[in-house]
Design a protein around this motif. Structure first.
Motif, PDB file in Angstrom:
ATOM      1  N   PRO A 194     -32.537  22.559  26.541  1.00  0.00           N
ATOM      2  CA  PRO A 194     -33.355  22.554  25.315  1.00  0.00           C
ATOM      3  C   PRO A 194     -34.784  23.038  25.557  1.00  0.00           C
ATOM      4  CG  PRO A 194     -32.441  20.344  25.771  1.00  0.00           C
ATOM      5  CD  PRO A 194     -32.188  21.196  26.975  1.00  0.00           C
ATOM      6  N   LYS A 195     -35.201  23.066  26.846  1.00  0.00           N
ATOM      7  CA  LYS A 195     -36.584  23.468  27.129  1.00  0.00           C
ATOM      8  C   LYS A 195     -36.826  24.927  26.769  1.00  0.00           C
ATOM      9  CE  LYS A 195     -37.910  20.609  30.777  1.00  0.00           C
ATOM     10  NZ  LYS A 195     -37.768  20.505  32.187  1.00  0.00           N
ATOM     11  N   GLY A 196     -37.931  25.179  26.107  1.00  0.00           N
ATOM     12  CA  GLY A 196     -38.288  26.551  25.774  1.00  0.00           C
ATOM     13  C   GLY A 196     -37.546  27.075  24.552  1.00  0.00           C
ATOM     14  N   GLY A 207     -27.805   9.303  23.499  1.00  0.00           N
ATOM     15  CA  GLY A 207     -28.625  10.292  24.195  1.00  0.00           C
ATOM     16  C   GLY A 207     -28.630  10.084  25.700  1.00  0.00           C
ATOM     17  N   ASP A 208     -29.240  11.013  26.389  1.00  0.00           N
ATOM     18  CA  ASP A 208     -29.487  10.946  27.842  1.00  0.00           C
ATOM     19  C   ASP A 208     -30.526  12.036  28.098  1.00  0.00           C
ATOM     20  OD1 ASP A 208     -28.278   9.650  30.478  1.00  0.00           O
ATOM     21  OD2 ASP A 208     -28.509  11.770  30.928  1.00  0.00           O
ATOM     22  N   ILE A 209     -30.603  12.549  29.310  1.00  0.00           N
ATOM     23  CA  ILE A 209     -31.582  13.595  29.597  1.00  0.00           C
ATOM     24  C   ILE A 209     -31.396  14.753  28.599  1.00  0.00           C
ATOM     25  CG2 ILE A 209     -32.229  15.393  31.256  1.00  0.00           C
ATOM     26  CD1 ILE A 209     -31.754  13.399  33.496  1.00  0.00           C
ATOM     27  N   ALA A 241     -35.212   0.511  24.657  1.00  0.00           N
ATOM     28  CA  ALA A 241     -34.330  -0.452  25.340  1.00  0.00           C
ATOM     29  C   ALA A 241     -34.133  -0.225  26.838  1.00  0.00           C
ATOM     30  CB  ALA A 241     -32.968  -0.472  24.648  1.00  0.00           C
ATOM     31  N   THR A 242     -33.937   1.014  27.261  1.00  0.00           N
ATOM     32  CA  THR A 242     -33.642   1.209  28.694  1.00  0.00           C
ATOM     33  C   THR A 242     -34.869   0.881  29.536  1.00  0.00           C
ATOM     34  OG1 THR A 242     -32.117   2.958  28.026  1.00  0.00           O
ATOM     35  CG2 THR A 242     -32.651   2.801  30.364  1.00  0.00           C
ATOM     36  N   GLY A 243     -36.030   1.370  29.111  1.00  0.00           N
ATOM     37  CA  GLY A 243     -37.265   1.098  29.857  1.00  0.00           C
ATOM     38  C   GLY A 243     -37.644  -0.374  29.830  1.00  0.00           C
ATOM     39  N   ASP A 248     -42.864  14.796  36.011  1.00  0.00           N
ATOM     40  CA  ASP A 248     -41.838  15.575  35.318  1.00  0.00           C
ATOM     41  C   ASP A 248     -41.313  16.632  36.271  1.00  0.00           C
ATOM     42  OD1 ASP A 248     -43.719  17.597  35.288  1.00  0.00           O
ATOM     43  OD2 ASP A 248     -44.147  17.448  33.138  1.00  0.00           O
ATOM     44  N   SER A 249     -40.574  17.596  35.757  1.00  0.00           N
ATOM     45  CA  SER A 249     -39.942  18.547  36.667  1.00  0.00           C
ATOM     46  C   SER A 249     -40.946  19.492  37.312  1.00  0.00           C
ATOM     47  CB  SER A 249     -38.864  19.338  35.920  1.00  0.00           C
ATOM     48  OG  SER A 249     -39.397  19.833  34.718  1.00  0.00           O
ATOM     49  N   LYS A 250     -42.213  19.447  36.889  1.00  0.00           N
ATOM     50  CA  LYS A 250     -43.202  20.354  37.486  1.00  0.00           C
ATOM     51  C   LYS A 250     -44.231  19.653  38.356  1.00  0.00           C
ATOM     52  CE  LYS A 250     -42.980  23.941  33.955  1.00  0.00           C
ATOM     53  NZ  LYS A 250     -42.783  23.276  32.653  1.00  0.00           N
ATOM     54  N   ALA A 303     -33.294   5.348  36.336  1.00  0.00           N
ATOM     55  CA  ALA A 303     -32.383   6.491  36.175  1.00  0.00           C
ATOM     56  C   ALA A 303     -31.020   6.117  36.741  1.00  0.00           C
ATOM     57  CB  ALA A 303     -32.943   7.704  36.911  1.00  0.00           C
ATOM     58  N   ASN A 304     -30.024   6.976  36.519  1.00  0.00           N
ATOM     59  CA  ASN A 304     -28.705   6.765  37.096  1.00  0.00           C
ATOM     60  C   ASN A 304     -28.636   7.361  38.489  1.00  0.00           C
ATOM     61  OD1 ASN A 304     -27.106   5.346  35.114  1.00  0.00           O
ATOM     62  ND2 ASN A 304     -27.384   7.139  33.800  1.00  0.00           N
ATOM     63  N   MET A 305     -28.270   6.533  39.474  1.00  0.00           N
ATOM     64  CA  MET A 305     -28.104   6.944  40.878  1.00  0.00           C
ATOM     65  C   MET A 305     -29.305   7.745  41.401  1.00  0.00           C
ATOM     66  SD  MET A 305     -24.503   8.457  42.399  1.00  0.00           S
ATOM     67  CE  MET A 305     -24.803  10.220  42.298  1.00  0.00           C
TER      68      MET A 305
HETATM   69  P1  NDP Z   1     -35.447  12.394  29.325  1.00  0.00           P
HETATM   70  O1  NDP Z   1     -34.860  13.739  29.132  1.00  0.00           O
HETATM   71  O2  NDP Z   1     -36.072  11.696  28.194  1.00  0.00           O
HETATM   72  O3  NDP Z   1     -36.499  12.430  30.520  1.00  0.00           O
HETATM   73  C1  NDP Z   1     -36.147  12.830  31.808  1.00  0.00           C
HETATM   74  C2  NDP Z   1     -37.421  12.964  32.614  1.00  0.00           C
HETATM   75  O4  NDP Z   1     -37.095  13.203  33.963  1.00  0.00           O
HETATM   76  C3  NDP Z   1     -38.302  14.119  32.152  1.00  0.00           C
HETATM   77  O5  NDP Z   1     -39.644  13.758  32.341  1.00  0.00           O
HETATM   78  C4  NDP Z   1     -37.902  15.252  33.076  1.00  0.00           C
HETATM   79  O6  NDP Z   1     -38.934  16.199  33.295  1.00  0.00           O
HETATM   80  C5  NDP Z   1     -37.617  14.489  34.346  1.00  0.00           C
HETATM   81  N1  NDP Z   1     -36.578  15.192  35.122  1.00  0.00           N
HETATM   82  C6  NDP Z   1     -35.320  15.480  34.726  1.00  0.00           C
HETATM   83  N2  NDP Z   1     -34.675  16.151  35.671  1.00  0.00           N
HETATM   84  C7  NDP Z   1     -35.542  16.280  36.683  1.00  0.00           C
HETATM   85  C8  NDP Z   1     -35.464  16.874  37.946  1.00  0.00           C
HETATM   86  N3  NDP Z   1     -34.334  17.480  38.369  1.00  0.00           N
HETATM   87  N4  NDP Z   1     -36.565  16.791  38.740  1.00  0.00           N
HETATM   88  C9  NDP Z   1     -37.687  16.165  38.309  1.00  0.00           C
HETATM   89  N5  NDP Z   1     -37.825  15.604  37.120  1.00  0.00           N
HETATM   90  C10 NDP Z   1     -36.764  15.654  36.323  1.00  0.00           C
HETATM   91  O7  NDP Z   1     -34.249  11.493  29.934  1.00  0.00           O
HETATM   92  P2  NDP Z   1     -34.140   9.911  29.975  1.00  0.00           P
HETATM   93  O8  NDP Z   1     -35.472   9.314  30.212  1.00  0.00           O
HETATM   94  O9  NDP Z   1     -33.327   9.494  28.825  1.00  0.00           O
HETATM   95  O10 NDP Z   1     -33.218   9.706  31.264  1.00  0.00           O
HETATM   96  C11 NDP Z   1     -33.766   9.550  32.566  1.00  0.00           C
HETATM   97  C12 NDP Z   1     -32.728   8.926  33.472  1.00  0.00           C
HETATM   98  O11 NDP Z   1     -32.349   7.634  32.948  1.00  0.00           O
HETATM   99  C13 NDP Z   1     -31.411   9.700  33.615  1.00  0.00           C
HETATM  100  O12 NDP Z   1     -30.893   9.469  34.917  1.00  0.00           O
HETATM  101  C14 NDP Z   1     -30.505   9.020  32.605  1.00  0.00           C
HETATM  102  O13 NDP Z   1     -29.138   9.194  32.904  1.00  0.00           O
HETATM  103  C15 NDP Z   1     -30.935   7.575  32.782  1.00  0.00           C
HETATM  104  N6  NDP Z   1     -30.618   6.679  31.674  1.00  0.00           N
HETATM  105  C16 NDP Z   1     -31.076   6.934  30.403  1.00  0.00           C
HETATM  106  C17 NDP Z   1     -30.789   6.074  29.368  1.00  0.00           C
HETATM  107  C18 NDP Z   1     -31.353   6.254  28.011  1.00  0.00           C
HETATM  108  O14 NDP Z   1     -31.188   5.329  27.188  1.00  0.00           O
HETATM  109  N7  NDP Z   1     -32.041   7.341  27.716  1.00  0.00           N
HETATM  110  C19 NDP Z   1     -29.914   4.902  29.592  1.00  0.00           C
HETATM  111  C20 NDP Z   1     -29.564   4.666  30.979  1.00  0.00           C
HETATM  112  C21 NDP Z   1     -29.887   5.559  31.942  1.00  0.00           C
HETATM  113  P3  NDP Z   1     -39.340  17.284  32.177  1.00  0.00           P
HETATM  114  O15 NDP Z   1     -40.178  16.502  31.192  1.00  0.00           O
HETATM  115  O16 NDP Z   1     -40.085  18.317  32.898  1.00  0.00           O
HETATM  116  O17 NDP Z   1     -38.040  17.743  31.601  1.00  0.00           O
END
Ligand code: NDP
Length: 453
Positions: A135-137, A167-169, A210-212, A263-265, A352-354
């Motif tokens: 979804p980015k960009g 939802g998820d990432i 909820a997750t946080g 974040d990823s950057k 996060a997961n694992m």
């Molecule tokens: P979001 O998409 O809201 O946020 C993910 C964050 O992690 C973003 O800041 C993203 O950076 C960063 N990120 C993702 N991939 C990478 C990477 N490869 N390297 C560095 N940073 C990265 O996702 P969520 O917060 O919903 O999910 C985060 C984790 O929590 C996942 O593992 C998810 O499976 C787990 N989780 C989520 C739940 C939920 O309710 N949302 C429930 C239980 C588990 P950028 O902003 O640059 O994209």
């Protein structure tokens, strides 16, 4: 056959039948190895061949998604829904939109989800889905057209008593809205087939948080069991998405000091404490980069990813009492674990997961760092999703305080269950063993009750 040999045989079959699915194998290896004391004590699980049955999804759906970009060009992505287990209830688990998504990633997430959902004590099975769409960009219109095309296939496979994604990432409120709208258009029915919906049309209070929040409640329970509390702790958090933002918000409200996000950057280090409003404005409203955060808060430092040496992450080199990895899988490696230990970290709590590699977990445990495993610590999201389903089914709408109170009680119960199960099976304090055995037992016993189906 001795239990140890049975476990190794099943793991070997996964390698043969699911080649290259490294994340799935990693998740299965952790769960299966921790079941050894249970299988040795209760042979019925081997007699009923539960391990071989549980590592294979009930159904795997892979489909082509064609959508049109703003230039009018057709684009192609892959869509997935892995319906792993319906033993305890309708399939439940999020959708992830990220370019790294493949079958192995979705299977690892779906497999974990079975036991996580069982641990909540609620009636939900395990599933996961998503796409390699990024979804980015993309413009809002492109995201909308993608979500509509994705739902054009997914709608056949979901339903409020069958499979309810969330939802998820990469899948937040915007995507859930577009997906829901298309489901309604295709079927003509307004049903609770997704959770994480907007509060204005069927969502639940506290689902976004909820997750946080749940992750922090879990950490508080874990610390309390060791005579400590989260209040006053310096905490590092990775990620800057849904889980990270609401982990930071809850940490602040409970008197802890969350000093980082990433974040990823790159990574932000703000020794005075992350400003949640700034973070939300950058990430939730503007979908921007964290570089902006340091411009707005000159006492914070921004460390771009490319300026940090390979094999570790800047966020785990910031001294802390508690670390909350809340971005993605395998983000906390052995190098990072060494930094955390040498900086005196007391607890790693997985949002996060694992997120922690097996080598890092091993190192942390050897050095006495407490560990809150993901399938227990981050179960708050799916628990409130189930509460959203309950509200939808009864056409009720509970207040923020009511859902939050239930969330707190569920997280306490998950902690207590993992804690007492770990003790009962000879690994006191090892919540990985406790969570895996407790989650597995609940599903496996129900599988036996329901016969070989
Ligand atoms: P979001 O998409 O809201 O946020 C993910 C964050 O992690 C973003 O800041 C993203 O950076 C960063 N990120 C993702 N991939 C990478 C990477 N490869 N390297 C560095 N940073 C990265 O996702 P969520 O917060 O919903 O999910 C985060 C984790 O929590 C996942 O593992 C998810 O499976 C787990 N989780 C989520 C739940 C939920 O309710 N949302 C429930 C239980 C588990 P950028 O902003 O640059 O994209």
């Amino acid at each position: 056959m001795p239990a140890r040999e049975y476990i190794e045989a099943v793991l070997h079959e996964i390698q043969v039948h699911s080649p290259g699915q490294v994340e799935f194998y990693q998740a299965a290896e952790e769960v299966l190895h921790s079941l050894l004391p249970l299988l040795e004590e209760e042979p019925k699980y081997m007699d009923q061949n539960i391990l071989r049955r549980i590592v294979v999804p009930e159904r795997t759906i892979i489909f082509r998604v064609i959508w049109t970009d703003d230039a009018g060009k057709p684009r192609i992505n892959l869509g997935y829904r892995v319906q792993f287990s319906s033993t305890l209830g309708p399939y439940k688990g999020g959708l992830r939109f990220h370019p790294s998504v493949n079958l192995g990633i979705i299977k690892f997430l779906g497999f974990e989800q079975i036991f996580k959902n069982a641990l909540t004590g609620l009636s939900i099975g395990g599933a996961k889905g998503g796409s390699n769409f990024d979804p980015k960009g993309k413009s809002d219109n492109e995201v909308m057209r993608f979500c509509q095309a994705f739902m054009n296939e997914l709608y056949r496979h979901i339903g409020q008593t069958h499979d309810v994604p969330a939802g998820d990432i990469g899948v937040g409120a915007r995507e859930i809205g577009y997906l829901f709208g298309q489901y309604k258009k295709l079927t003509g029915r307004f049903e609770g087939i997704l959770t994480g919906k907007n509060l204005r049309w069927g969502g639940s209070n506290t689902r976004r948080e909820a997750t946080g929040y749940g992750s922090v409640y879990f950490a508080e329970n874990l610390l309390n069991a060791h005579g400590e509390e989260i209040k006053g702790k310096i905490c590092t958090v990775s990620g800057a998405g849904n889980v990270a933002i609401y982990t930071i918000e809850k940490l602040r409200s409970m008197g802890a000091v969350p000093v980082s996000c990433s974040d990823s950057k790159g990574t932000v280090h703000h020794p005075g404490g992350i400003n949640v409003e700034t973070l939300k404005a950058i990430k939730e409203v503007n979908r921007g980069s964290l570089e902006e955060y340091a411009r707005l808060h000159p006492d914070a430092t921004y460390i771009p990813l490319h300026e940090y040496p390979e094999g570790g992450h800047a966020v785990w080199n910031i001294p802390c009492d508690v670390a909350f990895p809340s971005a993605t899988q395998n983000e906390l490696t052995l190098v990072d674990a060494r930094h955390l230990v040498s900086n005196g970290c007391q607890l790693v709590n997985e949002g996060a997961n694992m997120p922690t590699t097996p080598e890092a977990i091993n190192y942390l445990q050897k050095h006495g760092v407490l560990f809150g495993p993901a399938k227990a610590a981050n179960a708050g999201g799916v628990a409130v999703s189930q509460l959203e389903m309950a509200q939808n089914a009864s056409m009720e709408h509970w207040s923020f305080a009511e859902v939050d109170t239930r969330l707190f009680a569920i997280m306490k119960n998950i902690f207590d269950t993992a804690h007492t199960t770990a003790e009962a099976y000879g690994s006191p304090g090892n919540l990985i063993v406790g969570a895996n055995i407790a989650g597995f037992k609940k599903v496996a016993d129900a599988m036996i009750d329901q016969g070989a189906v």
